[in-house]
Enzyme design. Structure first.
Site, PDB file in Angstrom:
ATOM      1  N   ASP A  62       0.789  -1.194  -0.143  1.00 16.74           N
ATOM      2  CA  ASP A  62       0.048  -0.189   0.077  1.00 16.74           C
ATOM      3  C   ASP A  62       0.888   1.156  -0.003  1.00 16.74           C
ATOM      4  O   ASP A  62       0.321   2.398   0.110  1.00 16.74           O
ATOM      5  CB  ASP A  62      -1.134  -0.048   1.101  1.00 16.74           C
ATOM      6  CG  ASP A  62      -1.992  -0.948   1.139  1.00 16.74           C
ATOM      7  OD1 ASP A  62      -2.818  -0.912   0.321  1.00 16.74           O
ATOM      8  OD2 ASP A  62      -1.990  -2.082   1.726  1.00 16.74           O
ATOM      9  N   ASP A  68      -0.989   8.596   3.564  1.00 12.24           N
ATOM     10  CA  ASP A  68      -1.240   8.036   4.957  1.00 12.24           C
ATOM     11  C   ASP A  68      -0.215   7.952   5.885  1.00 12.24           C
ATOM     12  O   ASP A  68      -0.243   7.612   7.018  1.00 12.24           O
ATOM     13  CB  ASP A  68      -1.809   6.543   4.481  1.00 12.24           C
ATOM     14  CG  ASP A  68      -3.290   6.521   4.250  1.00 12.24           C
ATOM     15  OD1 ASP A  68      -4.044   7.343   4.490  1.00 12.24           O
ATOM     16  OD2 ASP A  68      -3.198   5.445   3.334  1.00 12.24           O
ATOM     17  N   ARG A  87       1.546  -1.567   7.286  1.00  9.03           N
ATOM     18  CA  ARG A  87       1.859  -0.476   6.695  1.00  9.03           C
ATOM     19  C   ARG A  87       3.045   0.395   7.449  1.00  9.03           C
ATOM     20  O   ARG A  87       3.284   1.512   7.028  1.00  9.03           O
ATOM     21  CB  ARG A  87       0.652   0.330   6.520  1.00  9.03           C
ATOM     22  CG  ARG A  87      -0.554  -0.349   5.651  1.00  9.03           C
ATOM     23  CD  ARG A  87      -1.341   0.668   5.012  1.00  9.03           C
ATOM     24  NE  ARG A  87      -0.954   1.580   4.061  1.00  9.03           N
ATOM     25  CZ  ARG A  87      -1.675   2.791   3.603  1.00  9.03           C
ATOM     26  NH1 ARG A  87      -2.710   2.843   3.795  1.00  9.03           N
ATOM     27  NH2 ARG A  87      -0.774   3.519   2.989  1.00  9.03           N
ATOM     28  N   HIS A 163     -11.153   5.755   5.474  1.00  3.10           N
ATOM     29  CA  HIS A 163     -10.610   6.902   5.901  1.00  3.10           C
ATOM     30  C   HIS A 163     -11.590   8.029   5.889  1.00  3.10           C
ATOM     31  O   HIS A 163     -12.569   8.005   5.057  1.00  3.10           O
ATOM     32  CB  HIS A 163      -9.392   7.424   5.190  1.00  3.10           C
ATOM     33  CG  HIS A 163      -8.377   6.475   5.318  1.00  3.10           C
ATOM     34  ND1 HIS A 163      -7.455   6.034   4.411  1.00  3.10           N
ATOM     35  CD2 HIS A 163      -7.724   6.087   6.464  1.00  3.10           C
ATOM     36  CE1 HIS A 163      -6.364   5.115   4.760  1.00  3.10           C
ATOM     37  NE2 HIS A 163      -6.475   5.249   6.233  1.00  3.10           N
ATOM     38  N   CYS A 248      -5.008  10.427  -1.677  1.00  5.49           N
ATOM     39  CA  CYS A 248      -4.079   9.622  -1.136  1.00  5.49           C
ATOM     40  C   CYS A 248      -2.776   9.339  -1.933  1.00  5.49           C
ATOM     41  O   CYS A 248      -1.754   8.630  -1.324  1.00  5.49           O
ATOM     42  CB  CYS A 248      -4.586   8.283  -0.459  1.00  5.49           C
ATOM     43  SG  CYS A 248      -5.531   7.184  -1.585  1.00  5.49           S
TER      44      CYS A 248
END
Length: 258
Positions: A62, A68, A87, A163, A248
């Site tokens: 990711d 993020d 992550r 999110h 993102c």
């Protein structure tokens, strides 16, 4: 003078293994995703943004969702602690990048978790989504770092999307936009404009009246054009299969001090 730098991170070879939480998994075409990412980066460049490529994190599927890993307010970077353990390897390269740009760096620490996709900034108001990836300790640490700098932090409960910025973003005038079925409490926002597509709730402010928007939201693009904005459309279909959106794939740094 506002800065126009944007952090980006190239999709890695394991992209198709990225996490999926609120949608059904679909097969990701990694080669097409790379093409779409390159077009996204080219679009930022064409709109006057200087992109800064963060070092690869190929073990983290990711990692392309670079937003993020860090939250920016003024010249201060808050390195996150992702709620998804897989992550957490994403943050080191981002910390290195913002340090290299001269930012002051703070960090979310255990037991706090916070992901940048849960942060929506509207002037000095910082809305933080309290959902599956950001916990109460993360919200408290966010407040402790940014409120002394003049921010006001408002926690927003979430239940239907990954999110906060999977549900809402804001127009240049501060109006919050979102697709009502995925916005838990629109009344929390002083001005809320419903849009007709879920991906239409995701815009990146490019400067002036220009808004970056996904190709999957043509009716929203039409609505926003009718309000006097200029939609700039990109196809990010492969990232949408991983709950990604236009916000993102980059971190916009608007207030770097020279």
């Amino acid at each position: 003078m506002p800065s126009k730098k944007a952090l980006v991170r190239r999709p890695g070879p394991r992209l198709a293994d990225g996490l999926v939480t609120h949608i059904t998994r679909a097969e990701v075409d990694v080669a097409l995703a790379v093409e779409q990412w390159e077009a996204y980066v080219d679009t930022l460049g064409a709109q006057g943004w200087e992109t800064v490529e963060v070092g690869a994190a190929d073990d983290c599927p990711d990692a392309v969702f670079v937003e993020d890993a860090v939250v920016m307010y003024k010249n201060v970077a808050l390195i996150t602690r992702p709620g998804a353990g897989s992550r957490r390897g994403e943050t080191a390269g981002v910390a290195e990048a913002v340090t290299g740009l001269g930012c002051s760096v703070n960090r979310i620490v255990e037991p706090g978790t916070l992901e940048g996709g849960d942060i929506l900034k509207v002037d000095d108001m910082i809305y933080v989504g309290r959902g599956g990836r950001t916990n109460a300790a993360g919200v408290r640490q966010l407040r402790a770092v940014f409120e002394p700098l003049g921010a006001r932090v408002v926690a927003v409960p979430m239940s239907t999307v990954l999110h906060l910025k999977s549900a809402v973003t804001a127009l240049p005038d501060g109006t919050v936009i979102g697709y009502p079925p995925v916005v838990d409490q629109p009344a929390l926002f002083p001005r809320f404009l419903p849009v007709p597509e879920e991906s239409g709730g995701h815009v990146v402010l490019l400067g002036g009246d220009r808004l970056l928007l996904a190709a999957s939201a043509p009716r929203t693009a039409e609505l926003l054009a009718g309000l006097g904005y200029e939609p700039v459309v990109v196809d990010i279909s492969e990232f949408e299969k991983l709950e990604g959106c236009v916000t993102c794939l980059s971190v916009r740094l608007r207030e770097l001090y020279s």
